[in-house]
Write an enzyme that holds these catalytic residues in place. Structure first.
Site, PDB file in Angstrom:
ATOM      1  N   SER A 113       0.868  -1.285  -0.105  1.00  0.00           N
ATOM      2  CA  SER A 113      -0.061  -0.120   0.106  1.00  0.00           C
ATOM      3  C   SER A 113       0.927   1.142  -0.107  1.00  0.00           C
ATOM      4  CB  SER A 113      -0.825   0.054   1.077  1.00  0.00           C
ATOM      5  OG  SER A 113      -1.828   0.787   1.235  1.00  0.00           O
ATOM      6  N   HIS A 114       0.692   2.168   0.999  1.00  0.00           N
ATOM      7  CA  HIS A 114       1.480   3.317   1.116  1.00  0.00           C
ATOM      8  C   HIS A 114       2.779   3.361   1.860  1.00  0.00           C
ATOM      9  CE1 HIS A 114      -0.864   2.328   4.457  1.00  0.00           C
ATOM     10  NE2 HIS A 114       0.011   2.766   5.234  1.00  0.00           N
ATOM     11  N   ASP A 277      -2.290   6.525  -3.183  1.00  0.00           N
ATOM     12  CA  ASP A 277      -1.091   5.960  -2.590  1.00  0.00           C
ATOM     13  C   ASP A 277      -0.740   4.945  -3.574  1.00  0.00           C
ATOM     14  OD1 ASP A 277      -3.098   4.178  -2.520  1.00  0.00           O
ATOM     15  OD2 ASP A 277      -2.591   3.230  -0.592  1.00  0.00           O
ATOM     16  N   ASP A 279      -0.906   1.710  -4.050  1.00  0.00           N
ATOM     17  CA  ASP A 279      -1.636   0.644  -4.875  1.00  0.00           C
ATOM     18  C   ASP A 279      -2.911   1.576  -5.331  1.00  0.00           C
ATOM     19  OD1 ASP A 279      -2.253   0.951  -2.200  1.00  0.00           O
ATOM     20  OD2 ASP A 279      -3.318  -1.212  -2.240  1.00  0.00           O
ATOM     21  N   ASP A 281      -5.687   2.712  -3.772  1.00  0.00           N
ATOM     22  CA  ASP A 281      -6.850   2.571  -3.117  1.00  0.00           C
ATOM     23  C   ASP A 281      -7.069   3.876  -2.309  1.00  0.00           C
ATOM     24  OD1 ASP A 281      -5.117   1.843  -1.293  1.00  0.00           O
ATOM     25  OD2 ASP A 281      -6.011  -0.055  -0.777  1.00  0.00           O
ATOM     26  N   ARG A 282      -6.099   4.482  -1.707  1.00  0.00           N
ATOM     27  CA  ARG A 282      -6.369   5.758  -0.921  1.00  0.00           C
ATOM     28  C   ARG A 282      -6.731   7.025  -1.708  1.00  0.00           C
ATOM     29  NH1 ARG A 282      -2.871   5.356   4.588  1.00  0.00           N
ATOM     30  NH2 ARG A 282      -3.603   3.314   5.133  1.00  0.00           N
ATOM     31  N   LYS A 376     -11.274  -0.176  -1.341  1.00  0.00           N
ATOM     32  CA  LYS A 376     -11.487   1.373  -1.367  1.00  0.00           C
ATOM     33  C   LYS A 376     -10.934   1.627  -2.681  1.00  0.00           C
ATOM     34  CE  LYS A 376      -7.618   1.952   1.724  1.00  0.00           C
ATOM     35  NZ  LYS A 376      -7.385   0.737   2.822  1.00  0.00           N
TER      36      LYS A 376
HETATM   37  C1  G6P Z   1      -5.010  -0.085   5.282  1.00  0.00           C
HETATM   38  C2  G6P Z   1      -6.338  -0.911   5.372  1.00  0.00           C
HETATM   39  C3  G6P Z   1      -7.419   0.077   5.876  1.00  0.00           C
HETATM   40  C4  G6P Z   1      -6.826   0.557   7.419  1.00  0.00           C
HETATM   41  C5  G6P Z   1      -5.364   1.153   7.027  1.00  0.00           C
HETATM   42  C6  G6P Z   1      -4.868   1.582   8.605  1.00  0.00           C
HETATM   43  O1  G6P Z   1      -5.038   0.706   4.553  1.00  0.00           O
HETATM   44  O2  G6P Z   1      -6.755  -1.279   3.963  1.00  0.00           O
HETATM   45  O3  G6P Z   1      -8.599  -0.387   5.980  1.00  0.00           O
HETATM   46  O4  G6P Z   1      -7.905   1.602   7.790  1.00  0.00           O
HETATM   47  O5  G6P Z   1      -4.689   0.230   6.650  1.00  0.00           O
HETATM   48  O6  G6P Z   1      -4.831   0.318   9.420  1.00  0.00           O
HETATM   49  P1  G6P Z   1      -3.857   0.316  10.624  1.00  0.00           P
HETATM   50  O7  G6P Z   1      -4.387  -0.780  11.260  1.00  0.00           O
HETATM   51  O8  G6P Z   1      -2.450   0.818  10.232  1.00  0.00           O
HETATM   52  O9  G6P Z   1      -4.426   1.703  11.355  1.00  0.00           O
HETATM   53 ZN    ZN Z   2      -3.164   1.404  -0.388  1.00  0.00          ZN
END
Ligand code: G6P
Ligand code: ZN
Length: 543
Positions: A113-114, A277, A279, A281-282, A376
């Protein structure tokens, strides 16, 4: 094609977190590490013989090699077909879309992800189920159980599949189908939104800046915003995905999306700024000089979604993760919509979306989405904003201020304390858990606590229960503090403190959130004794 059975042993710590298994890249590159986990996925889902899977990711370092290993392991275990994004690229929402539209048996997304990418940074593997969403707890539980008993994995002796050329390639009896990662997704966006209206707004001089942060959304945003909607060339910045994201954190927030912040705070700022981000999704949304917090963005989208064709008939219901601000609840109340509160993690929205109980949902962590996929979706959020702006004729800041005037403003911030030693974080939570038992009635920073609990979620669809999802303290007059440990980090513990306070005062739009939250910040430190347990007085990140 020869199939090799390789003996192995369980490797500690292969427990999927909030969003799949995330570790240091070198950990994934160590002998058997990736292979063990992939075999555990196959075992956890009852094998892949005869099945069709989707495979792709954000293109981070080690993705090309990992994709080839996964293809060889899918072939060895009898998979029928794997649909791969060209160059092993697929944004997370595009992967979710393909899993659904091609009616597959699920898919694997290679991303952290990020989190930064590179040999010394992070890598990740996530399995999504046939509904297109991240595997639910029962599935990840079976995968984790399989990692603890594994004795061997199967892998085919085969040359690398050519992932650079579109079309079908054979790997033994399995078909590797390489697809354009962008086309289907862009078509879906065109069905959901009024592209003519957005195109008209842009043709009328509305200027956009989208920062892809050297990550996967570059090609998607170029196709949708520049090619299909007519934004001028260069509106999409940092548009070529790089294995190390240009050395940055591909995390769309005011700290890491610094370039966008500067552009949007300049005198000649564009009308609309956004970022996504690693991937895809954000999302992060900005107007000239103004950052829209994810919780506010979710509430604004819920209040105005009916202006986009896909949501013209209204919303079935809405949902937010528990730590997300209750700005959404104010909209739901006024519009008489059911509003669900889930634990952190997109997977918890899956059942509600599948059952048709909600249409739109989101999280404070910059995730917003709808029933169009089961992840997302960053670019989707951008397009819904643009559709709403085109249909109301308002600017971002005007829309936001009008929203606060109508629904009140929920001041909101998240303070992160990173890299805390695990035992110290655990000790703090143990003490906090004891303390909240009889905290109601006490006052901190002049604010009275009316209730406190350790959040438990009862899934209204399948009855499953998720415990210990964060400690919440509710104060008189709408104040709230929530404490959680992050489930996505790779080193030590990250304490997240979520702060919220409500105001419907006329000057609410002019106040700085940190300033308006000073009571909650002081109360949060006092109640959890953050300095005593961790030695920290200031957070590393204020989001
Ligand atoms: C990812 C998940 C989200 C989540 C975020 C923070 O992006 O897909 O659903 O809100 O991480 O998660 P964390 O456990 O690090 O607070
Ligand atoms: Zn992501």
């Amino acid at each position: 094609m020869e199939i090799l059975t390789i003996e192995t042993q369980p490797i500690d710590g292969q427990k999927p977190g909030t969003s799949g298994l995330r570790k240091k890249t070198r950990t994934f590159m160590a002998p058997h590490y990736l292979e063990n986990f992939i075999q555990a996925i196959w075992d956890g889902i009852g094998g892949v013989a005869g099945k069709t899977l989707v495979l792709g990711g954000d293109g981070r370092y080690f993705s090309p090699q990992a994709a080839q290993v996964i293809l060889r392991m899918a072939a060895a275990s009898g998979a029928k077909r794997v649909i791969v994004g060209q160059g092993a690229l697929l944004s997370t929402p595009a992967a979710s879309n393909l899993i659904r539209t091609r009616k597959t048996d699920g898919g694997i997304i290679l991303s952290a992800s990020h989190n930064p990418g590179g040999i010394d940074e992070d890598f990740g593997v996530k399995f999504n189920t046939p509904n297109g969403g991240p595997a639910a707890e029962d599935v990840t539980g079976r995968i984790f159980a399989a990692t603890k008993t594994i004795t061997a994995y199967k892998i085919a002796e085969a040359q690398d599949a050519d992932l650079s050329s579109l079309g079908e390639h054979a790997m033994g009896d399995m078909v590797v189908e390489v697809v354009d990662p962008v086309a289907d997704y862009a078509d879906l966006m065109e069905q959901l939104f009024d592209f003519d209206a957005i195109r008209g707004m842009i043709a009328g001089g509305f200027r956009i800046c989208f920062d892809a942060m050297h990550a996967v959304t570059g090609p998607y945003a170029k196709e949708v915003l520049e090619n299909r909607l007519g934004a001028k060339a260069g509106s999409v910045k940092n548009a070529i995905p790089k294995p190390d994201f240009g050395g940055g954190h591909p995390d769309p927030n005011p700290i890491w999306a610094k370039e966008l912040m500067e552009i949007m705070h300049a005198d000649d700022a564009p009308d609309f700024g956004a970022a996504s981000d690693g991937d895809g999704d954000r999302n992060m949304i900005m107007g000239p000089g103004t950052y829209v917090s994810p919780s506010d963005s979710l509430a604004v989208l819920a209040a105005n979604a009916h202006r986009a064709p896909a949501y013209a008939n209204g919303l079935a219901g809405v949902a937010r993760s528990m730590p997300t601000s209750r700005a959404l609840d104010a909209v739901a109340e006024k519009k008489k919509l059911d509003c669900y509160e889930t634990p952190t993690g997109w997977k918890f929205f899956g059942n509600l979306l599948d059952a048709g109980k909600i249409t739109l949902c989101g999280e404070e962590s910059a995730g917003t989405g709808s029933n169009h996929v089961r992840e997302k979706d960053g670019l989707w959020a951008v397009l819904l904003w643009l559709n709403i702006l085109a249909s109301t004729g308002k600017g971002v800041v005007e829309l936001l201020h009008d929203h606060w005037a109508e629904y009140g403003r929920n001041f909101y911030s998240r303070h992160d304390f990173e890299g805390i030693e695990n035992d110290k974080a655990d000790a703090m939570f143990d003490a906090l858990t004891l303390k909240i038992e009889d905290i109601a009635g006490e006052s901190f920073a002049g604010r009275k606590v009316i209730a406190a609990d350790d959040f438990t979620y009862h899934d209204p669809v399948d009855g499953s229960v998720a415990e210990h999802q964060g400690i919440r303290i509710m104060f008189e007059n709408g104040g709230r503090v929530v404490y959680r440990l992050s489930g996505t980090g790779t080193v030590g513990a990250t304490l997240r403190v979520y702060l919220e306070d409500v105001s419907d005062a006329a000057d609410a739009k002019d106040r700085d959130a940190q300033d308006a939250l000073s009571d909650m910040i002081a109360a949060a430190h006092e109640i959890a004794r953050i300095e005593h347990h961790t030695g920290r007085t200031e957070p590393d990140v204020r989001a």
